[in-house]
Design a protein around this motif. Structure first.
Motif, PDB file in Angstrom:
ATOM      1  N   LEU A 268      50.884  81.491  43.378  1.00  0.00           N
ATOM      2  CA  LEU A 268      49.795  82.214  44.030  1.00  0.00           C
ATOM      3  C   LEU A 268      50.138  83.709  44.104  1.00  0.00           C
ATOM      4  N   GLY A 269      51.433  84.005  44.178  1.00  0.00           N
ATOM      5  CA  GLY A 269      51.857  85.400  44.230  1.00  0.00           C
ATOM      6  C   GLY A 269      51.632  86.039  45.590  1.00  0.00           C
ATOM      7  N   GLY A 270      51.574  85.235  46.635  1.00  0.00           N
ATOM      8  CA  GLY A 270      51.326  85.759  47.975  1.00  0.00           C
ATOM      9  C   GLY A 270      52.592  85.813  48.805  1.00  0.00           C
ATOM     10  N   PRO A 271      52.447  86.013  50.119  1.00  0.00           N
ATOM     11  CA  PRO A 271      53.606  86.036  51.015  1.00  0.00           C
ATOM     12  C   PRO A 271      54.132  84.614  51.205  1.00  0.00           C
ATOM     13  N   GLN A 272      55.326  84.487  51.795  1.00  0.00           N
ATOM     14  CA  GLN A 272      55.838  83.139  52.058  1.00  0.00           C
ATOM     15  C   GLN A 272      54.868  82.387  52.951  1.00  0.00           C
ATOM     16  N   GLY A 273      54.477  81.216  52.503  1.00  0.00           N
ATOM     17  CA  GLY A 273      53.554  80.411  53.278  1.00  0.00           C
ATOM     18  C   GLY A 273      53.382  79.069  52.594  1.00  0.00           C
ATOM     19  N   GLY A 274      52.753  78.150  53.286  1.00  0.00           N
ATOM     20  CA  GLY A 274      52.488  76.844  52.707  1.00  0.00           C
ATOM     21  C   GLY A 274      51.063  76.438  53.031  1.00  0.00           C
ATOM     22  N   VAL A 275      50.448  75.635  52.167  1.00  0.00           N
ATOM     23  CA  VAL A 275      49.057  75.246  52.357  1.00  0.00           C
ATOM     24  C   VAL A 275      48.915  73.731  52.265  1.00  0.00           C
ATOM     25  N   ILE A 276      48.090  73.184  53.163  1.00  0.00           N
ATOM     26  CA  ILE A 276      47.655  71.793  53.068  1.00  0.00           C
ATOM     27  C   ILE A 276      46.149  71.857  52.833  1.00  0.00           C
ATOM     28  N   ALA A 277      45.681  71.289  51.729  1.00  0.00           N
ATOM     29  CA  ALA A 277      44.244  71.315  51.447  1.00  0.00           C
ATOM     30  C   ALA A 277      43.788  69.919  51.064  1.00  0.00           C
ATOM     31  N   GLY A 278      42.545  69.602  51.424  1.00  0.00           N
ATOM     32  CA  GLY A 278      42.021  68.300  51.025  1.00  0.00           C
ATOM     33  C   GLY A 278      40.979  67.771  51.979  1.00  0.00           C
ATOM     34  N   ARG A 279      41.050  66.455  52.230  1.00  0.00           N
ATOM     35  CA  ARG A 279      40.045  65.779  53.060  1.00  0.00           C
ATOM     36  C   ARG A 279      39.998  66.373  54.461  1.00  0.00           C
ATOM     37  N   ARG A 280      38.785  66.612  54.949  1.00  0.00           N
ATOM     38  CA  ARG A 280      38.631  67.269  56.247  1.00  0.00           C
ATOM     39  C   ARG A 280      39.297  66.500  57.380  1.00  0.00           C
ATOM     40  N   GLY A 299      50.540  86.785  62.190  1.00  0.00           N
ATOM     41  CA  GLY A 299      49.463  87.631  61.693  1.00  0.00           C
ATOM     42  C   GLY A 299      49.816  88.449  60.457  1.00  0.00           C
ATOM     43  N   LEU A 300      51.070  88.880  60.347  1.00  0.00           N
ATOM     44  CA  LEU A 300      51.453  89.680  59.174  1.00  0.00           C
ATOM     45  C   LEU A 300      51.300  88.863  57.900  1.00  0.00           C
ATOM     46  N   VAL A 301      51.768  87.618  57.963  1.00  0.00           N
ATOM     47  CA  VAL A 301      51.672  86.739  56.793  1.00  0.00           C
ATOM     48  C   VAL A 301      50.207  86.430  56.496  1.00  0.00           C
ATOM     49  N   LEU A 302      49.433  86.135  57.546  1.00  0.00           N
ATOM     50  CA  LEU A 302      48.031  85.779  57.320  1.00  0.00           C
ATOM     51  C   LEU A 302      47.257  86.956  56.742  1.00  0.00           C
ATOM     52  N   GLN A 303      47.591  88.173  57.178  1.00  0.00           N
ATOM     53  CA  GLN A 303      46.913  89.349  56.620  1.00  0.00           C
ATOM     54  C   GLN A 303      47.243  89.519  55.136  1.00  0.00           C
ATOM     55  N   ALA A 304      48.531  89.400  54.812  1.00  0.00           N
ATOM     56  CA  ALA A 304      48.936  89.546  53.409  1.00  0.00           C
ATOM     57  C   ALA A 304      48.300  88.449  52.559  1.00  0.00           C
ATOM     58  N   LEU A 305      48.245  87.235  53.115  1.00  0.00           N
ATOM     59  CA  LEU A 305      47.639  86.120  52.375  1.00  0.00           C
ATOM     60  C   LEU A 305      46.143  86.358  52.189  1.00  0.00           C
ATOM     61  N   SER A 306      45.489  86.842  53.235  1.00  0.00           N
ATOM     62  CA  SER A 306      44.055  87.130  53.147  1.00  0.00           C
ATOM     63  C   SER A 306      43.776  88.137  52.027  1.00  0.00           C
ATOM     64  N   ASP A 307      44.596  89.191  51.964  1.00  0.00           N
ATOM     65  CA  ASP A 307      44.409  90.211  50.918  1.00  0.00           C
ATOM     66  C   ASP A 307      44.504  89.588  49.530  1.00  0.00           C
ATOM     67  N   VAL A 308      45.514  88.706  49.334  1.00  0.00           N
ATOM     68  CA  VAL A 308      45.719  88.085  48.024  1.00  0.00           C
ATOM     69  C   VAL A 308      44.552  87.144  47.692  1.00  0.00           C
ATOM     70  N   LEU A 309      44.121  86.353  48.693  1.00  0.00           N
ATOM     71  CA  LEU A 309      43.040  85.400  48.436  1.00  0.00           C
ATOM     72  C   LEU A 309      41.731  86.106  48.105  1.00  0.00           C
TER      73      LEU A 309
END
Ligand SMILES: *Cc1c(COP(=O)(O)O)cnc(C)c1O
Length: 421
Positions: A268-280, A299-309
């Protein structure tokens, strides 16, 4: 002549040139005096100053260098002036908002992966731990023996499964596992793990996610380092050859995975983070689990991730996300930059994606080669420069160097080489 220790205070004040805060100078001075080694205090202070967290120039040619923070980061949007952040407020109503609400990184990920819902945690290991703990604790989880992966830094799939409170059921063999092996084990949940940092070649077989989903039990797919979408719609052209075999989140979900977990800082090329995606329902169970709070990013990670997304949604990652900008730069441009340095010989090189992703894949690249092993001297530069040494030559690979740092690289190299006047 009797050597008398200086006062800690005076010694500490004499270390101010190291740039360390006074409190750290005092600590260095006290330790040096305590060790009867006060003459070395300036060297100790410089050593500590060099050990502080800070930027480096990555001339190693490893795009996702685990020791250099994996994906390169640009300053977050709004960087510069002091700012608060709309982390947990609904700006339109003024009421408390949610990190999971519309427009938040989790919501952008839902859109980009085509999932029903998504949740962001601190890293990929946390994503798989939480996904298992929240959806399968106390139950049996089957994993193919060829997928009992160890990622660097002590992340071992069997141990994570046990820590999540699930019971691991190993099925198949090291080289061959079939959907029928999972069916025979009859565990409540099936875990499919992408072999991101190794390959088993030869007489091999692994079930596809579609085959596993056909068994009628929830499949959790840890794609780890994968892509959001195999079609890479955010790239200006077709995906480069070195991405060809990467698993993709959108396709894993289309194939029937109930949950997919992956790292934000690998492909993804974003900040360190992990994602769980799928069934609601399953993502909501993850969000409600007590571990979710312990694993959530700041918040710092979420901001950097938001920019990348947002760059993925705008489809301009090739120019705005440093990882993609570096990965996609034409070799000719790298050669031109190498020549413009005016130091050493311009050489064609081989860069790698790295970061435990895409083993064995190579990215054509270019850089400069210099005689001898200059790696240690380059690391002593401010900021440190990371090069690699091959067959008695120091190689500075420009694929992983931001063009804005070419001057830094030049300044680091210049004093180390003999140049004709
Ligand atoms: C990298 C990786 C992980 C762990 O992700 P981190 O973000 O490093 O914690 C888990 N599974 C796979 C398959 C990986 O490649």
């Amino acid at each position: 002549m009797e050597r008398r220790p200086p006062s800690v205070d005076r010694l500490a004040r004499s270390l101010a040139g190291s740039g360390l805060p006074h409190a750290l100078c005092v600590e260095v001075a006290r330790a040096a005096v305590g060790d009867d080694d006060w003459e070395a205090a300036p060297a100790r202070a410089d050593e500590l100053a060099a050990a502080l967290l800070g930027p480096v120039v990555n001339a190693s040619g490893v795009l996702l260098h685990t020791n250099l923070g994996r994906a390169p980061l640009s300053a977050p949007a709004g960087g510069g002036p002091v700012r608060y952040q709309s982390l947990e407020i609904d700006v339109s109503s003024g009421r408390r908002g949610s990190r999971q609400g519309p427009g938040r990184p989790a919501d952008l990920l839902r859109q980009l992966t085509g999932s029903e819902a998504a949740l962001v945690v601190g890293n990929g290991a946390g994503a798989i731990l939480l996904a298992l703990a929240a959806t399968a604790a106390g139950q049996r989880v089957s994993v193919g023996r060829g997928q009992l992966v160890e990622i660097g830094g002590g992340f071992r799939v069997p141990e994570v499964v046990e820590q999540s409170g699930c019971h691991l059921v190993e099925v198949g063999t090291t080289n061959r596992t079939r959907a029928a092996d999972h069916a025979a084990a009859a565990a409540e949940v099936v875990l499919h793990v992408h072999a991101s940092n190794y390959r088993i070649v030869g007489f091999t077989e692994q079930p596809t996610i579609a085959q596993l989903a056909g068994l009628g039990r929830p499949v959790i797919a840890d794609v780890g380092s994968g892509l959001l979408d195999a079609a890479c719609p955010w790239l200006p052209g077709p995906p480069p050859p070195w991405l060809a075999d990467e698993p993709a989140v959108r396709q894993a979900l289309d194939d029937g995975a109930a949950l997919v977990t992956f790292s934000c800082d690998k492909l993804l090329g974003g900040p360190q983070g992990g994602v769980i995606a799928g069934r609601r329902d399953l993502v909501e169970a993850c969000a409600r689990h007590p571990l979710a709070r312990a694993l959530r990013p700041g918040g710092l990670v979420l901001q950097a991730l938001s920019d990348v997304l947002l760059a993925y949604l705008r489809r301009d990652v090739a120019t705005t996300v440093p990882f993609w900008r570096m990965a996609l730069t034409p070799v000719g441009e790298l050669r031109d930059r190498a020549a413009a340095l005016g130091i050493g010989a311009v050489v064609d090189t081989v860069a790698v994606p790295g970061g435990g992703s895409v083993p064995g894949q190579e990215v054509p690249s270019a850089g400069v080669a210099l005689d001898g092993d200059l790696a240690a001297a380059l690391r002593r530069h401010h900021p440190p420069v990371m090069a690699r040494v091959e067959a008695g030559h120091t190689i500075c690979d420009l694929r992983t160097v931001d063009p804005a740092d070419d001057d830094v690289l030049k300044a680091a190299l210049a004093p180390l080489v003999h140049q004709d006047p």
